[in-house]
Design an enzyme around this catalytic site. Structure first.
Site, PDB file in Angstrom:
ATOM      1  N   HIS A 423       0.834  -1.202   0.000  1.00 45.83           N
ATOM      2  CA  HIS A 423       0.000   0.000   0.000  1.00 45.83           C
ATOM      3  C   HIS A 423       0.873   1.259   0.000  1.00 45.83           C
ATOM      4  O   HIS A 423       0.723   2.138  -0.854  1.00 45.83           O
ATOM      5  CB  HIS A 423      -0.909  -0.036   1.238  1.00 45.83           C
ATOM      6  N   GLU A 424       1.818   1.305   0.933  1.00 48.33           N
ATOM      7  CA  GLU A 424       2.665   2.497   1.021  1.00 48.33           C
ATOM      8  C   GLU A 424       3.576   2.618  -0.195  1.00 48.33           C
ATOM      9  O   GLU A 424       3.800   3.714  -0.703  1.00 48.33           O
ATOM     10  CB  GLU A 424       3.490   2.478   2.310  1.00 48.33           C
TER      11      GLU A 424
HETATM   12 ZN    ZN Z   1      -2.766   5.080   2.237  1.00 49.98          ZN
END
Ligand code: ZN
Ligand code: ADP
Ligand code: MG
Length: 612
Positions: A423-424
């Site tokens: 996600h990051e």
């Molecule tokens: Zn996020």
């Protein structure tokens, strides 16, 4: 502390014993020196015999004088006596025997004492006792000024070397240490040091420890008080304490005042219920007054710690108060290893122990959790009669603490960690390859605050006052990058993107309704009004928007289009950079934190367009 409490419990006994003593003494005096206590029957006999000479009646108590029947024959002598009347009609009998008699109003003196003084004494006794329990170490009379006494600790032994893993915070605080050591050097050119430094971070990350380390390094007196100690039962005591604290600190300067749990007094004043906590407010006001009132050149540095900076009264954060804030965050994998090392010094470790393995197993642990793990492992090893703490003890201890933390939702399992990493990485890669997006400064999958599992920090390269449509779209893209990466890699999405989606929607909404950047609605604004609830209640439909339902539907459709187009764009971009995405996510899983240069190195030959 224990002893003191014991001592105070005794003082209640002193009061009770004193009361009892007085009563006993009184009784003793009355019985030995008072009149003879006559049974009523004997009184009647003596009356018949004509021995009674005088009587006065008070209620049903008869006191009087009678002829003494001394064996020495002194028959004229009289003796006083007292008895309690049994029958009521006595006057005839008395008159018959020529006794002088009179009735007297009942004396209420003794009863007064009993019914007034004793309860009052008791009340004060109990009050005194309670005061002692609440404020051990302070006499009742010392209530005002002396109660506010605060003592400075000198020769603190804590050093920066005892605090591991928060190097950025340490670097910032080193300046304060230098200043406290040689204030002249900094004042030479007329510069002013900050008055207040606020340490912000989750519980157990070493804020208190750091504050002590500053005092220890600078070798200055350390006045420490907890915010909750200020908030006393009686209005005005907290404010008096603040005053006293500053008076003493100025005497001892250079020194440090440390207010732990600042949020206990520093809560936003407007947030209080009407007529809310006066005491806290007074204390806070006094603190503000004192902070404004002292000359920074005297060399008093005020440090404070909080884990809820968002609840603080904004007035505290204004210039000249706690204007410098130092973030003390949960440690990353390297920091965790260092912290483990610091605390492992205190126990006997088996040679095979590899603390870096433990560090890798403990994402989300704070410094206090890690210290706790080492201690727990030492106890486990001792229970097994071992000579040294082994790897199995450490792992068992970690598992135990993890169990406790899992209940508080603070530990992420490996699969979640992987999702967060992708996600990051998704945010970061979209930011890198989107024209006009801010450069990635730092990526982290160390949980921060309460909600965030990871974060990607972008820093603008210059100050901006205007934003173009392209830039706004770029922001939306970056926000959606996290979720798009999850979808691409795992074929599923998680709840972790909630905040991203909200912010993306807000931007898209503003584009359509405020900046006239929609496709079909033209160059017009569609104000969304935030009317107070009680106003909109009776005119619903009108209050929310000032445009028609049809327009509202078009606004919603526009927003949806912007977001959907952006999502497709981002998915395409990430699909084109799958290799980089894997690389960054993999490295994040390993290192937990990547800074700008480390991240750039992973990009390989793909040229970042953001730099353009
Ligand atoms: Zn996020
Ligand atoms: P906070 O004030 O942030 O809640 P504390 O400073 O009271 O946390 O930390 C509690 C204990 O945890 C410390 O006494 C120390 O033993 C340990 N600890 C926390 N952070 C660190 C750190 N960075 N390095 C070493 N020990 C730490
Ligand atoms: Mg603390």
């Amino acid at each position: 502390m224990k002893n003191m409490e014991k001592h105070h419990r005794f003082s209640l006994w002193y009061v009770l014993i004193a009361i009892w003593g007085v009563l006993l003494l009184n009784n003793l005096i009355v019985t030995s020196y008072g009149p003879k206590n006559l049974p009523y029957s004997e009184f009647l006999t003596r009356l018949q015999a004509g021995d009674i000479t005088e009587v006065s009646i008070t209620g049903d108590v008869i006191a009087g004088a009678m002829k003494a029947t001394g064996k020495d024959g002194e028959n004229d002598a009289t003796q006083e006596f007292v008895t309690r009347r049994v029958d009521t009609d006595l006057s005839n009998e008395l008159a018959k025997h020529n006794v002088v008699f009179r009735a007297q109003p009942e004396s209420t003196f003794l009863r007064d004492i009993l019914s007034w003084i004793v309860p009052i004494l008791l009340f004060f006794g109990i009050w005194y006792f309670m005061m002692q329990r609440l404020n051990p170490g302070q006499g009742v009379m010392a209530f005002g000024k002396n109660k506010a006494r605060v003592y400075a600790e000198k020769d603190i032994e804590t050093r920066f070397s005892d605090v591991a893993g928060c190097d950025e915070a340490k670097t910032e605080l080193e300046e304060i240490v230098d200043y406290l050591k040689t204030p002249e050097r900094f004042q030479r050119l007329g510069g002013q040091m900050p008055k207040g430094v606020l340490l912000v971070g989750p519980p157990g990350t070493g804020k208190t420890l750091l504050a002590r380390a500053v005092a220890g390094e600078a070798q200055v007196p350390f006045f420490s008080i907890s915010g909750s100690e200020f908030v006393e039962m009686f209005v005005g005591v907290g404010a008096a304490r603040v005053r006293e604290l500053f008076v003493q600190a100025k005497e001892k300067a250079p020194c440090i005042i440390f207010i732990d749990e600042l949020d206990a007094i520093g809560k936003s004043r407007s947030g209080a219920i009407v007529g809310g906590h006066d005491e806290r407010e007074q204390t806070l006001n006094q603190l503000l007054v004192e902070m404004d009132g002292f000359d920074p050149r005297v060399g008093v540095i005020i440090m404070a710690a909080t884990n809820r900076p968002e609840t603080l009264d904004p007035a505290l954060l204004r210039a000249g108060r706690f204007d410098r804030q130092v973030l003390v965050d949960r440690p990353d994998v390297i920091g965790r290893e260092q912290i483990l090392r610091v605390h492992a010094k205190k126990v006997a470790l088996a040679p095979e122990v590899d603390l870096s393995i433990i560090a890798r197993k403990t994402p989300g642990f704070s410094g206090a959790d890690l210290a706790n793990a080492i201690n727990e492992a030492a106890l486990l090893a001792a229970r097994k009669d071992k000579d040294a703490v082994g790897m199995d003890d450490l792992e068992e201890a970690v598992d135990r603490i993890m169990g406790g933390l899992e209940k508080k939702n603070r530990v992420i399992n490996p699969q979640e960690k992987k999702v967060v990493a992708y996600h990051e990485a998704g945010h970061a890669i979209v930011a890198t390859f989107t024209p006009g997006a801010d450069a990635v400064h730092k990526i982290s999958i160390v949980p921060r605050g309460i909600g965030a599992l990871g974060w990607t920090q972008q820093l603008p390269t210059e100050d901006r006052y205007l934003m173009t449509q392209t830039e706004l779209l770029g922001k939306i893209d970056v926000l959606l990058g996290g979720r798009a990466a999850e979808r691409l890699v795992f074929g599923d999405v998680s709840t972790g993107a909630h905040n991203d989606l909200q912010r993306a929607t807000d931007i898209a909404m503003a584009m359509v309704t405020e900046y006239g950047m929609g496709q079909t609605l033209g160059q017009a604004t569609y104000p969304r009004q935030n009317r107070p609830v009680f106003l909109s209640a009776d005119q619903s439909g009108l209050a929310g928007r000032e445009y028609s339902e049809a327009t509202a539907a078009r606004v919603d459709a526009e927003v949806k289009t912007i977001l959907e187009t952006a999502y497709e764009r981002v998915t395409a971009l990430l699909t084109g950079h799958m290799a980089v995405l894997d690389r960054v996510a993999g490295e994040l899983l390993e290192r937990e934190v990547l800074d700008e240069t480390e991240f750039k190195a992973l990009l390989g030959d793909a040229p970042p367009t953001a730099a353009a």
